[in-house]
Each structure stands twice: as C-alpha cells, then as structure tokens.
Design an enzyme around this catalytic site. Structure first.
Site, PDB file in Angstrom:
ATOM      1  N   SER A 217     -32.035   6.384   1.287  1.00  0.00           N
ATOM      2  CA  SER A 217     -32.946   7.419   0.774  1.00  0.00           C
ATOM      3  C   SER A 217     -34.388   6.926   0.793  1.00  0.00           C
ATOM      4  O   SER A 217     -35.308   7.708   1.015  1.00  0.00           O
ATOM      5  CB  SER A 217     -32.534   7.855  -0.633  1.00  0.00           C
ATOM      6  OG  SER A 217     -32.488   6.762  -1.509  1.00  0.00           O
ATOM      7  N   GLU A 218     -34.604   5.609   0.570  1.00  0.00           N
ATOM      8  CA  GLU A 218     -35.944   5.035   0.722  1.00  0.00           C
ATOM      9  C   GLU A 218     -35.837   3.631   1.315  1.00  0.00           C
ATOM     10  O   GLU A 218     -34.903   2.881   0.999  1.00  0.00           O
ATOM     11  CB  GLU A 218     -36.689   4.930  -0.617  1.00  0.00           C
ATOM     12  CG  GLU A 218     -36.805   6.222  -1.391  1.00  0.00           C
ATOM     13  CD  GLU A 218     -37.659   7.272  -0.735  1.00  0.00           C
ATOM     14  OE1 GLU A 218     -38.423   6.930   0.187  1.00  0.00           O
ATOM     15  OE2 GLU A 218     -37.559   8.433  -1.143  1.00  0.00           O
ATOM     16  N   THR A 219     -36.811   3.295   2.148  1.00  0.00           N
ATOM     17  CA  THR A 219     -37.003   1.927   2.606  1.00  0.00           C
ATOM     18  C   THR A 219     -38.362   1.464   2.112  1.00  0.00           C
ATOM     19  O   THR A 219     -39.366   2.158   2.299  1.00  0.00           O
ATOM     20  CB  THR A 219     -36.928   1.831   4.141  1.00  0.00           C
ATOM     21  OG1 THR A 219     -35.617   2.211   4.571  1.00  0.00           O
ATOM     22  CG2 THR A 219     -37.212   0.418   4.611  1.00  0.00           C
TER      23      THR A 219
END
Length: 264
Positions: free
Chosen positions: A46-48
């Site tokens: 969902s996030e890096t």
C-alpha cells in the site's frame, strides 16, 4: 551497479503476516520521482517509503502503487523500525523525518514506536448520494478532512460486514473514506476501516494517518485524550493514540518480513 537495501515490514503488529505491510527503501542518493513510482508499483505494498540521510535527519517520501502521498503513518513506523533494527540510528535517539507532510518524529518507548504527527481537522459535510450508494450502509455522521472523508456508523457488526462498491467509491471521493464506530469490546475505544480505491488500494489494512483524524474526533466524543484503537481489516492492527494540542501521538509495533536489495 549499486545494491539498494530494501525491506518489507509489517507495521502495527508484533506478529508476522498481520498489520499493514510497507516496503522501506534506503537510498544512497537522490532518485527521480518516476524511479520511485516504478519501485513502489513493483513492490506493490500500500505504501513504499524512500529514505535518504540528510545532515539534520532523514528525508522521507511515500508512494502508493499509483501515486505519491502526502502523509503516511504505517510506512513511517516501518521506516523507524528499520533504522533502529539495523543500527543506523541508536534506539535511544529520536528520529527526525523531513516529509511533504512536515517534520515528523519517532521515538522508541518500552517496545513501542511512537510517531509525532499533526492532528487533522475534519468538518461536518452533507453526504452525496453517490457516496452513500458506494458505502451501502446507514451513516450517523459524515465529515471531511483535507485528505479523506470520515464516516461514523452505528455498530461494529455493520463495520465488519461492510462491502463497499469500490468502482463507485473511486468516483465518489478523490482519495479515501475512513469508516468508524465505537467499539463493542472493552479493550478498544473505537474501531475503523479505511477504503482508498482511488490510490489503487481497495482497503488499507492499518492506517496511521487516518488516526490523525480519528484521534481528535473520538477525543471529543469520548472525552479522553489517550485511546486504544483497532483497525478491523482482514489483517487487522492495534494503534495507541494520544492527543496533545495540535499533535497526535500514534504508537505501534513492527516486524521485518524480508531483507534484501534492489538491483536497479
């Protein structure tokens, strides 16, 4: 070829395979936005988070598989976890993160990672028919922050059984919808779910930044400044929330799942 360290961390949990997975990439030099977006798409979390050491602290940026985001809690928590676990920063030192969402800090406190985030105000709005159609549940309250909608519903059972129309939700809101209710269980003050189909994530497992809105909202309703929250996604996660003036202190735990390198 420079090998770039990359990790996958489950955030807001002390057990693997639950909580919210985030990728954490330790950069040695500046990289283009296009490169970071391509890596985030490849990592498909969902996030890096992309970290770059600066003189006064750590530059931190967050990318979903589709776009850069302005504020992210779980990938910040994952980043602090990696920096301490790898000995890059001593656990007794506060971490300063310079981000597009402002200066954020992290401290290690008795096994918990405490993030210092801005409180985010929401204001009551009239719900649109398309939003109500997309959510498919009766609502008690609808508010809007600068990032997302906040919707209160009646019961934990309704919240857990929710199955929104994600294609309609993409049209109804520019980013996401936080859906919340008071918890039926004594160990939690409130629970929530967070739907973000516009960013390529139908449901985010555990969302630190959503609690920048949820904390002040439930502080007013419950007359408490220290709260325990549960995000009731399929993976689930526990968040401690403390509100002081215009800041929200979000605490959680984290577990490293993979430790490797990028070869590009």
């Amino acid at each position: 070829m420079i090998n770039i360290p990359v990790f996958q961390v489950d955030a807001f949990t002390d057990k693997p395979f639950i909580g919210n997975p985030a990728a954490v990439c330790l950069l040695m030099e500046e990289k283009s936005d296009e490169w970071m977006q391509n890596v985030a798409r490849e990592m498909n979390c969902s996030e890096t988070a992309f970290l770059l050491n600066k003189n006064m602290g750590i530059s931190l940026r967050w990318f979903s598989p589709k776009a850069e985001v302005g504020l992210c809690g779980h990938a910040t928590l994952a980043s602090a976890h990696v920096l301490w676990e790898k000995g890059i920063i001593p656990r007794n030192e506060e971490i300063l993160f310079f981000t597009k969402g402002g200066l954020l800090t992290a401290q290690y406190k008795e096994g918990w990672i405490e993030l210092n985030f801005p409180a985010i105000e929401e204001k009551k709005v009239l719900p649109t028919e398309i939003l109500l159609d997309a959510l498919k549940v009766p609502v008690l309250y609808v508010g809007k922050s600068k990032y997302d909608y906040l919707v209160e519903i009646e019961t934990e059972e309704i919240l857990k059984d929710m199955n929104p129309d994600f294609e309609t939700l993409k049209i109804a809101v520019p980013r996401g919808v936080i859906v919340t209710c008071q918890s039926d269980r004594p160990e939690y003050d409130f629970i929530s779910r967070f739907f973000v189909p516009a960013l390529g994530i139908n449901e985010d497992p555990v969302t630190g930044s959503a609690h920048c809105v949820l904390g002040p909202y439930w502080q007013k309703k419950l007359n408490k400044s220290e709260l325990i929250a549960y995000q009731a996604s399929e993976r689930g996660g526990v968040i401690k929330v403390k509100i002081e003036d215009d800041r929200v202190y979000i605490s959680g735990k984290a577990v490293t799942i993979t430790d490797g390198v990028l070869l590009v």
